[in-house]
Design an enzyme around this catalytic site. Structure first.
Site, PDB file in Angstrom:
ATOM      1  CG  HIS A 252      -4.039  -0.043   6.378  1.00 36.53           C
ATOM      2  ND1 HIS A 252      -4.058  -0.061   7.758  1.00 36.53           N
ATOM      3  CD2 HIS A 252      -3.005   0.778   6.042  1.00 36.53           C
ATOM      4  CE1 HIS A 252      -3.079   0.714   8.210  1.00 36.53           C
ATOM      5  NE2 HIS A 252      -2.430   1.233   7.194  1.00 36.53           N
TER       6      HIS A 252
ATOM      7  CG  ASP B  38       4.951   3.018   7.187  1.00 31.45           C
ATOM      8  OD1 ASP B  38       4.061   3.478   6.442  1.00 31.45           O
ATOM      9  OD2 ASP B  38       4.708   2.198   8.088  1.00 31.45           O
TER      10      ASP B  38
ATOM     11  CG  HIS C 250      -0.352   0.108   2.541  1.00 34.46           C
ATOM     12  ND1 HIS C 250       0.548  -0.808   3.040  1.00 34.46           N
ATOM     13  CD2 HIS C 250      -0.501   1.053   3.510  1.00 34.46           C
ATOM     14  CE1 HIS C 250       0.912  -0.445   4.255  1.00 34.46           C
ATOM     15  NE2 HIS C 250       0.310   0.693   4.565  1.00 34.46           N
TER      16      HIS C 250
END
Lengths: 304, 304
Positions: free
Chosen positions: B143, B67, B63
């Site tokens: 998410h 990070d 995704h």
């Protein structure tokens, strides 16, 4: 003396090694932080050096090779997650503006702080930022793409009060700030005590010059003369001079020659090529020309 | 057994800490490397884990949170400097295509290799890549933004030759490949020796599932059942369940519950929140539900 410190976050060059992070440094002047270059991992290294994100307001990017700027979007992204509200000022070659904007638009929607971009004209020696503590100038360098260094010139602090004289003339505490700022004192009997008898000169203002990436430029002396600390790239040993010239980098001997000719107090060399396993060779080469040389190292703190 | 290994390059979550790098992992299947996610510092960590850049041809991005992808441009840039010529295949949510393209256009002009972008439909369980060694499937996750995990399903290797039978029937070396591939053998007197008498079945194919970032999804069992290794995020302790739900992350107890219910052989948890100084608490919590759990750690190598 007021705080004026340099922390090395990364001092490798473009290729990653197990020894170094990409280029990034932080100057701490009186607890305000200024970042110079922001290679990948700079945010992690700030954590490791226990430097507070909230004290960093200005980032200066020397040039747009990835090993000097790929860490910036991650740093800004982290500031966003931490709820930062203070603006962040990014000073970099003009071409960085649009790409930074598109990264911010994509990865950092809804930041609670502004990222203000200030293009730097890398071809000139000019004041690019000043505040109460410091004036920061660009230093034109010569690399494969447009590039400049940065000169951090500390501003003079107020003179020190002579405690003994204050006591002697029974000068009230509330007047001390005025005296620090240059006021003379008149005693009750009308005698004028000139300011210079009540104070001692402050410490002379210090300066730090950052020159990376660049080929050897003897004319830099005019900008960096008598700097307290010079950070200069020394990507190669002098035996690899041809490679240094080809890639517009500097050898350790050349960096030391510039430091000597500029009468700086101390030289720190970095931006080490991945080819040298033993960097003490670079140090030895530089010290043979200019003794007060040190090697940059991750998380090294240098008091200026 | 053929090589099938996982190396953890980074297992922190979004905020940098002194303990962890951002998320990235490398799967080594028969000396071909596949990267999953590419947080800042992934290239440095590949060096530290002594993984060869030249063996990496595929990068899978779960995704588009920083990070999990801010390290990719630096990695590609380094490949360029090293003179790579083989194409690099990037599999990621479609929105990543244009931003990657603009970064490449700005920072990586004149690469000697192609970067080929393959959009991944994160909403489906589908085959996204296969070669002789492995089939790689997407695993739909949930998410804050669109996200998928990845299932690496090893392909069956050829059966093992029974040396004793080869000797017994005096079968020439040049026929061994045919026999591995299923051929029967006819002796000089015309007797047919069926293939299963000449070979032993190969090792059963192994699988690895990567699920990060996601809230707890019991229905993942259908995709990851009996996997040899499950990497699952365990950003929080179960006492912080509310925070986990709010941010669409998983607790250690939930990750372990999924592992147990899916009858996987081993669970590795990671993507640790910066709030936990002592990650052994996360491990204990998971092990109380599913004993064969381990903690991810930078540069940890796990044989599958």
């Amino acid at each position: 003396m007021e705080k004026f410190e340099l922390t090395i976050l990364g001092c490798g060059s473009a290729l990653p090694t197990t020894r170094h992070f990409a280029t990034s440094q932080v100057i701490n002047i009186r607890e305000k932080l200024y970042m110079i270059d922001c290679g990948e991992g700079a945010q992690l290294q700030m954590r490791r050096s226990r430097l507070k994100f909230s004290r960093l307001n200005h980032v200066f990017i020397s040039h747009l090779h990835g090993d000097h700027c790929f860490g910036l979007i991650g740093l800004i992204s982290t500031f966003g997650l931490l709820g930062r509200t203070a603006p962040l000022y990014v000073h970099a070659p003009a071409a960085f503006g649009p790409i930074l904007q598109s990264l911010l638009g994509f990865f950092c929607k809804g930041l609670d702080f502004r990222v203000e971009f200030y293009p730097v004209d890398t071809s000139r020696h000019a004041l690019i930022h000043e505040d109460r503590s410091v004036s920061i100038y660009s230093i034109p360098l010569r690399h494969r793409i447009e590039c400049c260094g940065f000169l951090f010139q500390e501003k003079a602090t107020l003179p020190h009060i002579r405690r003994d004289m204050i006591d002697f003339y029974r000068i009230p505490i509330c007047e001390i700030n005025n005296i620090k700022n240059g006021m003379d004192w008149t005693t009750e009997d009308g005698t004028l005590v000139p300011n210079h008898r009540l104070t001692e000169p402050s410490d002379p203002p210090r300066s730090f010059a950052y020159c990376s990436d660049t080929c050897y430029l003897p004319e830099l002396t005019q900008y960096i003369r008598k700097a307290d600390l010079l950070f200069h790239e020394a990507t190669f040993l002098h035996e690899d001079l041809a490679r240094a010239q080809e890639t517009f980098h500097t050898t350790a001997r050349q960096a030391a020659t510039l430091a000597r000719d500029s009468q700086v107090k101390k030289l720190c060399i970095g931006h080490f090529s991945a080819r040298y396993e033993d960097e003490s060779l670079l140090l030895k080469e530089a010290q043979s020309i200019f003794e007060p040389t040190i090697l940059a190292k991750e998380n090294l703190l240098i008091k200026i």
